[in-house]
Motif scaffolding. Structure first.
Motif, PDB file in Angstrom:
ATOM      1  N   ASP A 270      35.746  -3.761   6.555  1.00 18.67           N
ATOM      2  CA  ASP A 270      35.532  -3.788   5.107  1.00 18.67           C
ATOM      3  C   ASP A 270      34.157  -4.325   4.743  1.00 18.67           C
ATOM      4  OD1 ASP A 270      38.045  -2.781   4.812  1.00 18.67           O
ATOM      5  OD2 ASP A 270      38.951  -4.637   4.069  1.00 18.67           O
ATOM      6  N   SER A 271      33.699  -5.320   5.483  1.00 18.70           N
ATOM      7  CA  SER A 271      32.394  -5.915   5.193  1.00 18.70           C
ATOM      8  C   SER A 271      31.288  -5.363   6.085  1.00 18.70           C
ATOM      9  CB  SER A 271      32.467  -7.439   5.364  1.00 18.70           C
ATOM     10  OG  SER A 271      32.820  -7.783   6.699  1.00 18.70           O
ATOM     11  N   GLY A 272      31.594  -4.319   6.853  1.00 20.85           N
ATOM     12  CA  GLY A 272      30.615  -3.793   7.804  1.00 20.85           C
ATOM     13  C   GLY A 272      29.362  -3.229   7.168  1.00 20.85           C
ATOM     14  N   TRP A 273      29.477  -2.788   5.911  1.00 19.73           N
ATOM     15  CA  TRP A 273      28.322  -2.206   5.233  1.00 19.73           C
ATOM     16  C   TRP A 273      27.163  -3.192   5.118  1.00 19.73           C
ATOM     17  CZ3 TRP A 273      26.202  -4.086   0.692  1.00 19.73           C
ATOM     18  CH2 TRP A 273      26.950  -5.077   0.041  1.00 19.73           C
ATOM     19  N   LYS A 274      27.465  -4.491   5.157  1.00 15.72           N
ATOM     20  CA  LYS A 274      26.423  -5.501   5.032  1.00 15.72           C
ATOM     21  C   LYS A 274      25.537  -5.584   6.279  1.00 15.72           C
ATOM     22  CE  LYS A 274      29.287  -8.553   2.148  1.00 15.72           C
ATOM     23  NZ  LYS A 274      29.913  -9.911   2.060  1.00 15.72           N
ATOM     24  N   ASN A 275      26.016  -5.034   7.378  1.00 15.99           N
ATOM     25  CA  ASN A 275      25.341  -5.228   8.662  1.00 15.99           C
ATOM     26  C   ASN A 275      24.849  -3.944   9.297  1.00 15.99           C
ATOM     27  OD1 ASN A 275      27.899  -7.519   8.889  1.00 15.99           O
ATOM     28  ND2 ASN A 275      25.773  -8.202   8.900  1.00 15.99           N
ATOM     29  N   MET A 276      24.721  -2.868   8.519  1.00 20.00           N
ATOM     30  CA  MET A 276      24.268  -1.605   9.078  1.00 20.00           C
ATOM     31  C   MET A 276      23.571  -0.757   8.021  1.00 20.00           C
ATOM     32  SD  MET A 276      26.328   0.657   7.375  1.00 20.00           S
ATOM     33  CE  MET A 276      26.060   2.148   8.331  1.00 20.00           C
ATOM     34  N   LEU A 277      22.869   0.235   8.517  1.00 22.92           N
ATOM     35  CA  LEU A 277      22.337   1.321   7.701  1.00 22.92           C
ATOM     36  C   LEU A 277      22.132   2.499   8.615  1.00 22.92           C
ATOM     37  CD1 LEU A 277      18.520   1.079   7.160  1.00 22.92           C
ATOM     38  CD2 LEU A 277      19.728  -0.696   8.435  1.00 22.92           C
ATOM     39  N   CYS A 278      22.117   3.687   8.057  1.00 19.69           N
ATOM     40  CA  CYS A 278      21.858   4.891   8.843  1.00 19.69           C
ATOM     41  C   CYS A 278      20.562   5.536   8.388  1.00 19.69           C
ATOM     42  CB  CYS A 278      22.996   5.896   8.696  1.00 19.69           C
ATOM     43  SG  CYS A 278      24.461   5.468   9.635  1.00 19.69           S
ATOM     44  N   VAL A 279      19.726   5.861   9.365  1.00 21.25           N
ATOM     45  CA  VAL A 279      18.513   6.638   9.138  1.00 21.25           C
ATOM     46  C   VAL A 279      18.622   7.852  10.043  1.00 21.25           C
ATOM     47  CG1 VAL A 279      16.001   6.653   9.200  1.00 21.25           C
ATOM     48  CG2 VAL A 279      17.219   4.539   8.620  1.00 21.25           C
ATOM     49  N   GLU A 280      18.900   9.000   9.458  1.00 19.50           N
ATOM     50  CA  GLU A 280      19.287  10.182  10.225  1.00 19.50           C
ATOM     51  C   GLU A 280      18.162  11.210  10.255  1.00 19.50           C
ATOM     52  OE1 GLU A 280      23.166  11.507   8.811  1.00 19.50           O
ATOM     53  OE2 GLU A 280      23.417   9.546   7.859  1.00 19.50           O
ATOM     54  N   THR A 281      17.694  11.503  11.454  1.00 17.13           N
ATOM     55  CA  THR A 281      16.720  12.569  11.658  1.00 17.13           C
ATOM     56  C   THR A 281      17.470  13.888  11.583  1.00 17.13           C
ATOM     57  OG1 THR A 281      15.469  11.120  13.113  1.00 17.13           O
ATOM     58  CG2 THR A 281      14.986  13.479  13.231  1.00 17.13           C
ATOM     59  N   ALA A 282      17.064  14.789  10.671  1.00 14.58           N
ATOM     60  CA  ALA A 282      17.935  15.917  10.358  1.00 14.58           C
ATOM     61  C   ALA A 282      17.174  17.214  10.120  1.00 14.58           C
ATOM     62  CB  ALA A 282      18.775  15.577   9.133  1.00 14.58           C
ATOM     63  N   ASN A 283      17.943  18.285  10.183  1.00 17.23           N
ATOM     64  CA  ASN A 283      17.622  19.557   9.550  1.00 17.23           C
ATOM     65  C   ASN A 283      18.792  19.820   8.613  1.00 17.23           C
ATOM     66  OD1 ASN A 283      16.503  20.571  12.741  1.00 17.23           O
ATOM     67  ND2 ASN A 283      15.134  20.254  10.991  1.00 17.23           N
ATOM     68  N   ALA A 284      18.669  19.392   7.366  1.00 23.83           N
ATOM     69  CA  ALA A 284      19.783  19.430   6.418  1.00 23.83           C
ATOM     70  C   ALA A 284      19.322  19.968   5.077  1.00 23.83           C
ATOM     71  CB  ALA A 284      20.376  18.036   6.241  1.00 23.83           C
ATOM     72  N   ALA A 285      20.304  20.301   4.231  1.00 20.57           N
ATOM     73  CA  ALA A 285      20.046  20.874   2.904  1.00 20.57           C
ATOM     74  C   ALA A 285      19.158  22.113   3.064  1.00 20.57           C
ATOM     75  CB  ALA A 285      19.441  19.832   1.985  1.00 20.57           C
ATOM     76  N   SER A 286      18.036  22.172   2.360  1.00 19.60           N
ATOM     77  CA  SER A 286      17.182  23.367   2.451  1.00 19.60           C
ATOM     78  C   SER A 286      16.359  23.410   3.736  1.00 19.60           C
ATOM     79  CB  SER A 286      16.234  23.416   1.249  1.00 19.60           C
ATOM     80  OG  SER A 286      15.383  22.279   1.233  1.00 19.60           O
ATOM     81  N   ASP A 287      16.447  22.348   4.546  1.00 18.73           N
ATOM     82  CA  ASP A 287      15.695  22.260   5.799  1.00 18.73           C
ATOM     83  C   ASP A 287      16.481  22.842   6.980  1.00 18.73           C
ATOM     84  OD1 ASP A 287      13.617  21.390   7.587  1.00 18.73           O
ATOM     85  OD2 ASP A 287      14.855  19.648   8.092  1.00 18.73           O
ATOM     86  N   TYR A 288      17.532  23.619   6.728  1.00 15.33           N
ATOM     87  CA  TYR A 288      18.272  24.221   7.840  1.00 15.33           C
ATOM     88  C   TYR A 288      17.379  25.201   8.599  1.00 15.33           C
ATOM     89  CZ  TYR A 288      18.951  28.526   5.063  1.00 15.33           C
ATOM     90  OH  TYR A 288      18.759  29.669   4.337  1.00 15.33           O
ATOM     91  N   ARG A 289      17.757  25.532   9.831  1.00 12.50           N
ATOM     92  CA  ARG A 289      16.934  26.375  10.682  1.00 12.50           C
ATOM     93  C   ARG A 289      17.651  27.679  11.035  1.00 12.50           C
ATOM     94  NH1 ARG A 289      12.253  23.253  11.842  1.00 12.50           N
ATOM     95  NH2 ARG A 289      12.332  21.789  10.080  1.00 12.50           N
TER      96      ARG A 289
END
Length: 306
Positions: A270-289
C-alpha cells in the motif's frame, strides 16, 4: 548454444561459466551473476531482470516485497519487458490493435519463458542473451511472427539492455514495446526526473490530452505520462543519481501509482509508491514501429551513474 545449456541443472551450479550460475527463485528458473565487480539476477520467464548492483551497493532496481515468482504471473518490479504491445491493447494504434487477440496489457513477453542463447564473461563484463520466438504458440494472443532477442550487458559502470525485434512474416509488422524500469527511492516526493523539460506528453490521467512539461518531473501523487522524447534522463533521489540513455526510442513513460492506485494493485505494498518510480524506455503511442519482412529494430537503454 546447445539446448543443454538452456536446461537448468541443480541450484547454484555454475555450468560452463565462471561467474554465472543457475538458481530457482520461487517457482522460476533464473540466472544469477556473482562477478567480483557486480551482481545481477535474471529470470527466464519474461527475460526479467530483478537485480543489478555494483559491488557493495544495494539493488539499483526496485522490487516489490510482495512480488510473486510463479509461472504465468508478471513480476512486480525490476525491468519487465513489454512486447509486442505496450499498455492497454485498445490504446494502441489500429495497425497494432488488429493483431491483438487478448485483453492483457503489455503483451505476452513478460510471462513467456525465454530461451537462453549465450553467456559471455570476462574480467570486466558479463553479457547474457535470451530469445523469444513469437510463433504458433502465441496464436491465441496475437497474429504475427517475430523474433525477440534481448541482451543484457553488466559492468561496474552500469547495466545495458538491447531488445531487438525481427519480423519473420511476409506482411508488415506494427508493434509497440517498453523496457519498464522500476527504480528505488527513499522518498518519491523528494525525487525528480531531469531531461524532459520543454517536451510534450500525453497525460493518461487527464483524458489522454497533450501537455507541455516545464522543468523537472516531480511526484506528489499518481503520475502516468507518455513523453515524446529521446533525451537522456537523470533521476535524482535523496541519496542517488542515475542516468538513463536510450537508443531506438522516441518515447518515455513516467509512472508512479500514487497512494490510491497502489492500494488496488496486485503484489504491491500500500505504501510502496513512496519508494519507487518507473522510467520506461519505449516505443509507445505515436512512436510505434513498423517492420517489413526480415527487418529489425533495436530498443535499448543504459542505466548508469551520472
Amino acid at each position: 548454444m546447445s539446448d543443454s545449456r538452456n536446461k537448468p541443472p541443480a541450484n547454484g551450479t555454475l555450468g560452463p561459466w565462471s561467474f554465472t550460475r543457475w538458481n530457482t527463485i520461487g517457482q522460476l528458473e533464473a540466472l544469477e551473476v556473482h562477478h567480483p565487480l557486480f551482481q545481477a539476477t535474471l529470470c527466464l520467464q519474461g527475460a526479467h531482470l530483478t537485480h543489478f548492483a555494483p559491488k557493495d551497493e544495494p539493488n539499483w532496481l526496485w522490487l516489490s516485497d510482495l512480488a510473486r515468482f510463479q509461472p504465468g504471473s508478471a513480476i512486480r518490479g525490476g525491468i519487465p519487458v513489454c512486447w509486442p504491445w505496450f499498455g492497454n491493447p485498445a490504446r494502441n494504434a489500429p495497425e497494432i490493435r488488429k493483431r491483438i487477440l487478448s485483453e492483457q496489457a503489455h503483451g505476452f513477453a513478460r510471462t513467456a519463458v525465454w530461451h537462453l542463447e549465450d553467456v559471455r564473461e570476462n574480467a570486466h563484463e558479463v553479457e547474457i542473451s535470451l530469445s523469444l520466438n513469437a510463433n504458433h504458440d502465441f496464436d491465441h494472443e496475437w497474429e504475427g511472427r517475430a523474433l525477440a532477442l534481448i541482451t543484457f550487458s553488466f559492468s561496474i559502470r552500469g547495466c545495458q539492455i538491447a531488445l531487438t525485434t525481427t519480423n519473420l512474416a511476409p506482411e508488415p509488422l506494427a508493434f509497440s514495446e517498453a523496457l519498464h524500469t522500476y527504480l528505488p527511492t527513499d522518498d518519491a516526493t523528494r525525487t525528480r526526473v531531469l531531461g524532459l523539460g520543454n517536451s510534450q506528453y500525453i497525460d493518461t490521467l487527464r483524458e489522454w490530452d497533450y501537455f507541455n512539461q516545464e522543468g523537472p518531473v516531480y511526484f506528489d501523487g499518481e503520475v502516468d505520462r507518455i513523453y515524446e522524447t529521446d533525451e537522456a534522463l537523470t533521476v535524482i533521489t535523496p541519496h542517488t543519481r542515475r542516468k538513463l540513455t536510450s537508443v531506438g526510442s522516441g518515447s518515455t513513460v513516467i509512472w508512479n501509482p500514487g497512494p490510491d492506485k497502489a492500494r488496488r494493485l496486485s503484489d504491491f505494498p500500500d505504501s510502496g509508491w513512496k519508494n519507487m518510480l518507473c522510467v520506461e524506455t519505449a516505443n509507445a503511442a505515436s512512436d510505434y514501429r513498423v517492420l517489413n519482412e526480415g527487418q529489425s529494430h533495436t530498443l535499448g537503454v543504459f542505466l548508469g551513474r551520472t
